[in-house]
Design an enzyme around this catalytic site. Structure first.
Site, PDB file in Angstrom:
ATOM      1  N   GLY A 139      -9.661  -2.937   2.390  1.00  0.00           N
ATOM      2  CA  GLY A 139     -10.060  -1.996   3.428  1.00  0.00           C
ATOM      3  C   GLY A 139      -9.173  -0.769   3.430  1.00  0.00           C
ATOM      4  O   GLY A 139      -8.297  -0.611   2.573  1.00  0.00           O
ATOM      5  N   SER A 141      -6.262   1.200   3.937  1.00  0.00           N
ATOM      6  CA  SER A 141      -4.896   0.768   4.252  1.00  0.00           C
ATOM      7  C   SER A 141      -3.878   1.422   3.329  1.00  0.00           C
ATOM      8  O   SER A 141      -3.825   1.090   2.153  1.00  0.00           O
ATOM      9  CB  SER A 141      -4.795  -0.753   4.125  1.00  0.00           C
ATOM     10  OG  SER A 141      -5.386  -1.193   2.908  1.00  0.00           O
ATOM     11  N   ALA A 143      -0.106   1.456   2.430  1.00  0.00           N
ATOM     12  CA  ALA A 143       1.074   0.621   2.645  1.00  0.00           C
ATOM     13  C   ALA A 143       2.141   1.370   3.436  1.00  0.00           C
ATOM     14  O   ALA A 143       2.854   0.777   4.255  1.00  0.00           O
ATOM     15  CB  ALA A 143       1.639   0.173   1.295  1.00  0.00           C
ATOM     16  N   LYS A 194     -13.765   2.848  -5.284  1.00  0.00           N
ATOM     17  CA  LYS A 194     -13.342   4.020  -4.510  1.00  0.00           C
ATOM     18  C   LYS A 194     -12.151   4.705  -5.158  1.00  0.00           C
ATOM     19  O   LYS A 194     -11.929   5.906  -4.958  1.00  0.00           O
ATOM     20  CB  LYS A 194     -13.055   3.629  -3.065  1.00  0.00           C
ATOM     21  CG  LYS A 194     -12.036   2.516  -2.871  1.00  0.00           C
ATOM     22  CD  LYS A 194     -10.588   2.991  -2.806  1.00  0.00           C
ATOM     23  CE  LYS A 194      -9.642   1.813  -2.769  1.00  0.00           C
ATOM     24  NZ  LYS A 194      -8.225   2.219  -2.731  1.00  0.00           N
ATOM     25  N   SER A 257      -2.287   8.311  -1.184  1.00  0.00           N
ATOM     26  CA  SER A 257      -3.047   7.604  -2.217  1.00  0.00           C
ATOM     27  C   SER A 257      -2.555   7.994  -3.604  1.00  0.00           C
ATOM     28  O   SER A 257      -2.612   9.160  -3.988  1.00  0.00           O
ATOM     29  CB  SER A 257      -4.540   7.932  -2.085  1.00  0.00           C
ATOM     30  OG  SER A 257      -5.237   7.577  -3.259  1.00  0.00           O
ATOM     31  N   ARG A 258      -2.093   7.015  -4.380  1.00  0.00           N
ATOM     32  CA  ARG A 258      -1.619   7.319  -5.732  1.00  0.00           C
ATOM     33  C   ARG A 258      -2.765   7.786  -6.624  1.00  0.00           C
ATOM     34  O   ARG A 258      -2.558   8.589  -7.538  1.00  0.00           O
ATOM     35  CB  ARG A 258      -0.914   6.103  -6.328  1.00  0.00           C
ATOM     36  CG  ARG A 258      -1.797   4.913  -6.599  1.00  0.00           C
ATOM     37  CD  ARG A 258      -1.021   3.682  -6.978  1.00  0.00           C
ATOM     38  NE  ARG A 258      -0.278   3.141  -5.856  1.00  0.00           N
ATOM     39  CZ  ARG A 258       0.357   1.962  -5.884  1.00  0.00           C
ATOM     40  NH1 ARG A 258       0.352   1.241  -6.990  1.00  0.00           N
ATOM     41  NH2 ARG A 258       0.991   1.510  -4.828  1.00  0.00           N
TER      42      ARG A 258
END
Length: 338
Positions: A139, A141, A143, A194, A257-258
């Site tokens: 979902g 998220s 970290a 995604k 987001s990497r």
């Protein structure tokens, strides 16, 4: 819920964050990894500075390099290792485990060569007498937000609802909430695919495109993710939920987001080799792009964004040329399925 003992396989950013959630809920948490220096840091300093510079972990979270010691008498195992090593780690678990446990995974990707979902790999490698039905934890998220106890809502998906409900109760608390779902294919493919769209969204930002373009790639990206998922047996409704559009938004719009950062760097002209070296973390969207492209070709699913990103990453196509190729595609109705 009574206190559970949970082995978290993978001391990366998400594995560490989920370990803290479980510890906050009063469970015994054992993190397993194969880098002695990192494991020693967690046990001695209660930090994991490669991922979280300013976070101090609870001293009750213990890390191990010995898998047998990690798995001794555990109630549940959570896989949070890179996609490319999931099968290898599952084989090691199967050789070591001596009792039946709940098996969960929170990784997002497809196996590069087989194109298989991770739950399928776990089912293949861990015998039924040692495991439950697999539970997928997925979902929207970051970290970086979960580790500081920011509000996070995600999904626990399993073919067996009771097993999903166990995981829901295991993790849920005042800042971390899980919903259940029985559409494992939908939840798992949404989480994997995604990452591809996030690479594309980051590339648009790196190239200097505005919000109109970014909104378009998320919306049209969701459409092609859904097409492939449905072709694999998923429910289209899953893609409108937390694990679908929710995860796509958070991954496709944020510097956390990497995959987005990798796309941004590609858009600014950096080479893929330099990006991977500088980031120091696994970029699942890169390998998933190839797996999804090949899977779409095999199933005859129309995925123009995935195809464009594949051409850029694996064949050196100029990013702007790939974008304008999409813009010049045959005209279609918005809800056209192919």
């Amino acid at each position: 819920m009574e206190k559970q003992t949970v082995a978290v396989l993978g001391p990366g950013s998400w594995g560490t964050a989920l370990s803290q959630v479980l510890n906050d809920n009063g469970h015994e948490v054992r993190i397993w990894g194969n880098l002695p220096e990192q494991i020693n840091e967690i046990n001695t300093h209660h930090t994991n500075k490669h991922y979280f510079k300013d976070v101090v972990l609870d001293e009750n979270i213990i890390a191990y390099t010995d898998l047998a010691e990690t798995l001794k008498n555990v109630d549940a195992i959570l896989f949070v290792v890179p996609t490319k090593v999931t099968r290898l780690v599952a084989q090691q678990v199967a050789q070591t485990l001596d009792h039946k446990v709940i098996i969960m995974h929170a990784s997002k990707g497809l196996e590069p060569d087989s194109h298989k979902r991770l739950s399928t790999i776990l089912e293949e490698e861990i015998p039924e007498h040692l495991r439950s039905d697999i539970v997928v934890v997925s979902g929207p998220s970051h970290a970086e937000e979960t580790i500081v106890r920011d509000l996070t809502l995600i999904t626990a998906a399993s073919k067996d609802l009771q097993t999903a409900q166990y995981v829901q109760e295991l993790f849920s608390n005042h800042y971390f909430r899980l919903y259940t779902n029985t559409d494992v294919i939908g939840v798992e493919t949404a989480g994997a695919l995604k990452n591809i769209i996030a690479v594309g969204a980051g590339a648009l930002h790196g190239l200097g495109f505005g919000d109109n373009a970014k909104a378009a790639i998320i919306a049209r990206g969701l459409a092609e993710i859904t097409r492939l998922g449905v072709a694999l047996g998923a429910s289209p409704l899953t893609y409108s939920g937390l694990s679908g559009v929710g995860d796509l938004i958070v991954t496709g719009t944020s510097i956390h987001s990497r995959n987005w950062r990798a796309g941004d760097a590609l858009g600014r002209g950096e080479s893929l080799a330099d990006i991977e070296a500088n980031m120091g973390m696994v970029i699942e969207g890169i390998s998933t792009t190839r797996a999804a492209y090949e899977l779409a070709q095999e199933l005859g699913v129309y995925m123009p964004i995935t195809q464009a990103i594949y051409q850029v990453i694996y064949h050196g196509t100029n990013i702007k040329d790939a974008i304008y190729d999409i813009m010049n595609n045959e005209f279609k109705a918005e809800n056209e399925w192919s």
